[in-house]
Write a protein that holds these residues in place. Structure first.
Motif, PDB file in Angstrom:
ATOM      1  N   CYS A 170       8.996  -8.838  14.215  1.00 59.79           N
ATOM      2  CA  CYS A 170       9.108  -9.174  12.580  1.00 59.79           C
ATOM      3  C   CYS A 170      10.194 -10.055  12.167  1.00 59.79           C
ATOM      4  O   CYS A 170      10.840 -10.401  13.112  1.00 59.79           O
ATOM      5  N   ARG A 171      10.005 -10.690  11.232  1.00 59.62           N
ATOM      6  CA  ARG A 171      11.124 -11.295  10.884  1.00 59.62           C
ATOM      7  C   ARG A 171      11.697 -10.726   9.462  1.00 59.62           C
ATOM      8  O   ARG A 171      11.148 -10.109   8.721  1.00 59.62           O
ATOM      9  N   LEU A 172      13.137 -10.843   9.577  1.00 58.65           N
ATOM     10  CA  LEU A 172      13.772  -9.972   8.347  1.00 58.65           C
ATOM     11  C   LEU A 172      14.137 -11.219   7.436  1.00 58.65           C
ATOM     12  O   LEU A 172      14.333 -10.889   6.403  1.00 58.65           O
ATOM     13  N   SER A 173      14.204 -12.400   7.847  1.00 57.91           N
ATOM     14  CA  SER A 173      14.285 -13.580   6.707  1.00 57.91           C
ATOM     15  C   SER A 173      13.867 -14.655   7.622  1.00 57.91           C
ATOM     16  O   SER A 173      13.227 -14.609   8.601  1.00 57.91           O
TER      17      SER A 173
ATOM     18  N   ARG B 237      15.872 -14.941  10.797  1.00 57.55           N
ATOM     19  CA  ARG B 237      16.156 -13.639  11.328  1.00 57.55           C
ATOM     20  C   ARG B 237      15.010 -12.940  11.803  1.00 57.55           C
ATOM     21  O   ARG B 237      14.141 -12.579  11.066  1.00 57.55           O
TER      22      ARG B 237
END
Lengths: 80, 80
Positions: free
Chosen positions: B13-16, B19
């Motif tokens: 997944c992407r956190l931002s 990131r």
């Protein structure tokens, strides 16, 4: 069990001897910092190895725990 | 929704925007990597900003989520 480091950050837990989770205050916002430390002159200092997550990023991480677990299991079934 | 990067790691997944959480295979062991990327020549490359957790460290992180949440709330009540 709670400890504070020299900067007043809260050390929540240790993940290993050198790795910690801390809560940092950055301009009134909390950051969840997962970081490796190193020893110098008897002091433990934060290294560049680590990441400080905003609350949004921390929430995204938590929400994705089932997906992370699934991906770990998938990776392991591939390498066996 | 699953993506792979150039090294064959699974992007969970992407956190931002910059990131990501990835699962890396390190000598048959899975690492949960939380890392910032940067762009160079149209490619996204991993930066030094990040940490790759062993399964033991990842388990310790998960187990400590309630403590982390508690510490965030405590920090926030202090700064308000």
């Amino acid at each position: 069990n709670k400890e504070f480091d020299d900067d007043g950050d809260v050390i929540v837990c240790r993940l290993s001897e050198r790795r910690r989770v801390m809560i940092q205050d950055f301009r009134g916002k909390s950051l969840v910092s997962i970081r490796e430390f190193y020893k110098k002159d008897g002091k433990e200092l934060p290294s560049a190895k680590g990441i400080s997550l905003t609350e949004e990023q921390w929430s995204a991480l938590k929400k994705n725990i089932p997906n992370i677990e699934k991906a770990v299991r998938k990776m392991e079934s591939h390498t066996m």
